[in-house]
Write a protein that holds these residues in place. Structure first.
Motif, mmCIF file in Angstrom:
data_model
loop_
_atom_site.group_PDB
_atom_site.id
_atom_site.type_symbol
_atom_site.label_atom_id
_atom_site.label_comp_id
_atom_site.label_asym_id
_atom_site.label_seq_id
_atom_site.Cartn_x
_atom_site.Cartn_y
_atom_site.Cartn_z
ATOM 1 N N ASN A 229 -6.328 121.883 0.765
ATOM 2 C CA ASN A 229 -5.287 121.288 -0.073
ATOM 3 C C ASN A 229 -5.847 120.365 -1.147
ATOM 4 O O ASN A 229 -5.140 120.038 -2.105
ATOM 5 C CB ASN A 229 -4.308 120.513 0.828
ATOM 6 N N GLY A 230 -7.096 119.947 -1.033
ATOM 7 C CA GLY A 230 -7.664 118.994 -1.979
ATOM 8 C C GLY A 230 -7.819 119.576 -3.371
ATOM 9 O O GLY A 230 -8.110 120.768 -3.546
ATOM 10 N N GLY A 231 -7.641 118.742 -4.389
ATOM 11 C CA GLY A 231 -7.827 119.185 -5.767
ATOM 12 C C GLY A 231 -7.073 118.299 -6.742
ATOM 13 O O GLY A 231 -6.326 117.396 -6.344
ATOM 14 N N ARG A 232 -7.262 118.565 -8.022
ATOM 15 C CA ARG A 232 -6.584 117.808 -9.076
ATOM 16 C C ARG A 232 -6.043 118.762 -10.135
ATOM 17 O O ARG A 232 -6.550 119.871 -10.308
ATOM 18 C CB ARG A 232 -7.554 116.820 -9.738
ATOM 19 N N THR A 233 -5.004 118.315 -10.825
ATOM 20 C CA THR A 233 -4.410 119.115 -11.875
ATOM 21 C C THR A 233 -4.896 118.622 -13.238
ATOM 22 O O THR A 233 -5.847 117.848 -13.331
ATOM 23 C CB THR A 233 -2.869 119.090 -11.789
ATOM 24 N N GLN A 234 -4.229 119.034 -14.299
ATOM 25 C CA GLN A 234 -4.669 118.732 -15.666
ATOM 26 C C GLN A 234 -3.458 118.558 -16.568
ATOM 27 O O GLN A 234 -2.441 119.234 -16.396
ATOM 28 C CB GLN A 234 -5.547 119.878 -16.186
ATOM 29 N N ARG A 235 -3.561 117.644 -17.520
ATOM 30 C CA ARG A 235 -2.548 117.461 -18.554
ATOM 31 C C ARG A 235 -3.253 117.227 -19.885
ATOM 32 O O ARG A 235 -3.517 116.100 -20.280
ATOM 33 C CB ARG A 235 -1.631 116.267 -18.232
ATOM 34 N N SER A 236 -3.609 118.309 -20.574
ATOM 35 C CA SER A 236 -4.246 118.178 -21.889
ATOM 36 C C SER A 236 -4.256 119.529 -22.585
ATOM 37 O O SER A 236 -4.232 120.580 -21.935
ATOM 38 C CB SER A 236 -5.684 117.659 -21.755
ATOM 39 N N LEU A 237 -4.268 119.487 -23.899
ATOM 40 C CA LEU A 237 -4.347 120.706 -24.703
ATOM 41 C C LEU A 237 -5.797 121.181 -24.796
ATOM 42 O O LEU A 237 -6.723 120.366 -24.891
ATOM 43 C CB LEU A 237 -3.802 120.442 -26.106
ATOM 44 N N CYS A 238 -5.970 122.473 -24.780
ATOM 45 C CA CYS A 238 -7.311 123.055 -24.812
ATOM 46 C C CYS A 238 -8.116 122.564 -26.014
ATOM 47 O O CYS A 238 -9.295 122.234 -25.892
ATOM 48 C CB CYS A 238 -7.211 124.581 -24.824
ATOM 49 N N LEU A 239 -7.481 122.511 -27.196
ATOM 50 C CA LEU A 239 -8.201 122.125 -28.408
ATOM 51 C C LEU A 239 -8.741 120.700 -28.327
ATOM 52 O O LEU A 239 -9.702 120.358 -29.029
ATOM 53 C CB LEU A 239 -7.279 122.260 -29.628
ATOM 54 N N ASP A 240 -8.149 119.870 -27.481
ATOM 55 C CA ASP A 240 -8.571 118.472 -27.376
ATOM 56 C C ASP A 240 -9.473 118.201 -26.182
ATOM 57 O O ASP A 240 -10.017 117.101 -26.048
ATOM 58 C CB ASP A 240 -7.334 117.564 -27.251
ATOM 59 N N THR A 241 -9.640 119.193 -25.303
ATOM 60 C CA THR A 241 -10.272 118.950 -24.002
ATOM 61 C C THR A 241 -11.777 119.216 -24.044
ATOM 62 O O THR A 241 -12.221 120.266 -24.514
ATOM 63 C CB THR A 241 -9.628 119.836 -22.921
ATOM 64 N N ASN A 242 -12.543 118.267 -23.513
ATOM 65 C CA ASN A 242 -13.991 118.420 -23.413
ATOM 66 C C ASN A 242 -14.344 119.470 -22.356
ATOM 67 O O ASN A 242 -13.648 119.606 -21.347
ATOM 68 C CB ASN A 242 -14.659 117.094 -23.035
ATOM 69 N N VAL A 243 -15.443 120.160 -22.578
ATOM 70 C CA VAL A 243 -15.894 121.174 -21.627
ATOM 71 C C VAL A 243 -16.193 120.554 -20.271
ATOM 72 O O VAL A 243 -16.026 121.198 -19.230
ATOM 73 C CB VAL A 243 -17.135 121.911 -22.183
ATOM 74 N N GLU A 244 -16.622 119.304 -20.259
ATOM 75 C CA GLU A 244 -16.922 118.625 -18.995
ATOM 76 C C GLU A 244 -15.701 118.571 -18.076
ATOM 77 O O GLU A 244 -15.836 118.593 -16.851
ATOM 78 C CB GLU A 244 -17.434 117.206 -19.262
ATOM 79 N N VAL A 245 -14.515 118.508 -18.654
ATOM 80 C CA VAL A 245 -13.286 118.501 -17.848
ATOM 81 C C VAL A 245 -13.114 119.848 -17.142
ATOM 82 O O VAL A 245 -12.762 119.909 -15.960
ATOM 83 C CB VAL A 245 -12.059 118.184 -18.727
ATOM 84 N N TYR A 246 -13.386 120.936 -17.861
ATOM 85 C CA TYR A 246 -13.294 122.266 -17.252
ATOM 86 C C TYR A 246 -14.316 122.420 -16.132
ATOM 87 O O TYR A 246 -14.024 123.005 -15.078
ATOM 88 C CB TYR A 246 -13.497 123.341 -18.316
ATOM 89 N N GLN A 247 -15.511 121.893 -16.352
ATOM 90 C CA GLN A 247 -16.544 121.943 -15.323
ATOM 91 C C GLN A 247 -16.094 121.192 -14.075
ATOM 92 O O GLN A 247 -16.249 121.678 -12.940
ATOM 93 C CB GLN A 247 -17.841 121.325 -15.856
ATOM 94 N N ALA A 248 -15.513 120.008 -14.283
ATOM 95 C CA ALA A 248 -15.059 119.197 -13.152
ATOM 96 C C ALA A 248 -13.952 119.891 -12.371
ATOM 97 O O ALA A 248 -13.927 119.846 -11.133
ATOM 98 C CB ALA A 248 -14.587 117.833 -13.650
ATOM 99 N N LEU A 249 -13.040 120.536 -13.077
ATOM 100 C CA LEU A 249 -11.943 121.241 -12.413
ATOM 101 C C LEU A 249 -12.457 122.403 -11.571
ATOM 102 O O LEU A 249 -12.010 122.611 -10.429
ATOM 103 C CB LEU A 249 -10.944 121.750 -13.458
ATOM 104 N N MET A 250 -13.402 123.164 -12.094
ATOM 105 C CA MET A 250 -13.950 124.283 -11.338
ATOM 106 C C MET A 250 -14.780 123.793 -10.154
ATOM 107 O O MET A 250 -14.718 124.361 -9.055
ATOM 108 C CB MET A 250 -14.793 125.172 -12.251
ATOM 109 N N ASP A 251 -15.557 122.732 -10.362
ATOM 110 C CA ASP A 251 -16.364 122.187 -9.270
ATOM 111 C C ASP A 251 -15.493 121.697 -8.127
ATOM 112 O O ASP A 251 -15.797 121.918 -6.946
ATOM 113 C CB ASP A 251 -17.237 121.031 -9.785
#
Length: 354
Positions: A153-175
């Motif tokens: 059940n552990g995890g986090r969601t996201q609230r941001s537009l792709c054009l504004d989002t750093n790649v590091e955020v995507y890495q963190a979400l996948m990790d």
């Protein structure tokens, strides 16, 4: 002449009976469709799960005494899972990063159930620290001797537009959402295959089936989980005693929005908005437990119109795109205007004034 008249009367009578039978058949079919549409209008889960609620195995009979390991157990769905499972008599392993919150959940479980101190193990765990997962697994087995159910059940969601989002955020979400869950599953699964029995439940999301704006990374991580567990399920056909179950909830009341990733790592969400319009956490969890008790492999849990989105994406993707684009456009517009993204689906809330 009389004979011809009699034959005409008989033929007319038969035609009348055939007409009545046909009319009744059509009326019955129409009534059935109306009833099913009415049921669907008020449904909050897929029909397989709702059937199990009425006619299937009860969680009270299937989960009592089972050892259930819950990640993300410090709040939201994870906390409610712990509370309801405790009342059912399941023994619990509670994991999350915040040990203090886990202890709070443990106290609530003990107060609301007949469990003893030894029946609940608080096991702090960071999904990102994959190197520690093996030791956590050994601690859990050492305490209880076995693990019957793992609930990812552990995890986090996201609230941001792709054009504004750093790649590091995507890495963190996948990790976190994907690799952390895979790591936990790989630690527990050999134990279950050795015993020949067990249940792995993963809390995915409606966005694991259909993408939504402001959650490109979150949606990608949930799509990845769908692919992983659908494939894993096919690999385990030689282990009929092991169930791989995926839960796809729609919007549910929880703290997940407050802890969402934004366009930058470490930047908090500006406002989480009111959660009251979402499904009650207690109802969502009850449906999950029914699904576990009945070995349902995939559960769709959502109020309307989000449940409709599941069926459209499954059976009518062209209509689903039109439906999703319509709602998504409103969501982005309201997000850019500084309004709550979730409330924006069907309402136009006014910005809060200080």
């Amino acid at each position: 002449m009389v004979q011809l008249h009699v034959k005409g009367v008989v033929r007319s009578s038969r035609q009348s009976m055939d007409f009545c039978a046909t009319s009744l058949l059509y009326f019955g079919a129409l009534l059935y469709v109306i009833v099913q549409l009415a049921r669907f209008a008020f449904a909050d889960a897929d029909f397989t799960l709702l059937w199990a609620v009425v006619f299937g195995n009860k969680p009270e009979n299937k989960l009592q005494g089972k050892v259930v390991w819950i990640t993300g157990a410090s709040s939201g769905i994870g906390e409610e899972l712990a509370c309801q499972l405790a009342r059912l008599g399941a023994r619990l392993i509670l994991s999350a990063r915040r040990e203090g919150e886990l202890e709070r959940v443990k106290r609530c479980c003990l107060e609301r159930s007949n469990l003893q101190e030894k029946d609940i193990l608080v096991l702090p765990l960071d999904l990102l620290d994959r190197g520690s997962h093996e030791a956590k697994m050994k601690s859990a087995v050492q305490h209880f001797g076995n693990i019957d159910v793992l609930i990812n059940n552990g995890g986090r969601t996201q609230r941001s537009l792709c054009l504004d989002t750093n790649v590091e955020v995507y890495q963190a979400l996948m990790d976190l959402n994907y690799l952390g869950t895979v790591s936990m599953t790989k630690q527990v699964l050999p134990h279950m295959t050795e015993r020949g029995t067990g249940v792995v439940v993963t809390i995915s999301s409606v966005v694991g089936m259909a993408g939504v704006p402001l959650a490109t990374g979150y949606s990608a991580s949930k799509h990845a989980l769908q692919g992983f567990f659908n494939s894993l399920r096919t690999e385990l056909t030689d282990y009929p005693g092991i169930t791989i179950s995926t839960v796809l909830p729609g919007p549910v009341q929880s703290q997940i929005v407050q802890n969402a990733f934004t366009e930058q790592l470490g930047k908090p969400v500006a406002t989480a908005g009111d959660q009251q319009h979402k499904m009650q956490t207690s109802r969502c969890v009850r449906l999950i437990l029914v699904g576990i008790a009945n070995q349902i492999q995939e559960m769709w849990i959502a109020q309307q119109p989000f449940l409709l989105a599941f069926y459209l994406w499954q059976y009518a993707p062209t209509w689903a795109w039109a439906f999703t684009n319509f709602l998504g456009r409103k969501r982005v517009q309201n997000f850019k205007a500084g309004l709550d993204a979730d409330l924006a689906y069907f309402t136009k809330p006014k910005p809060k004034t200080s």
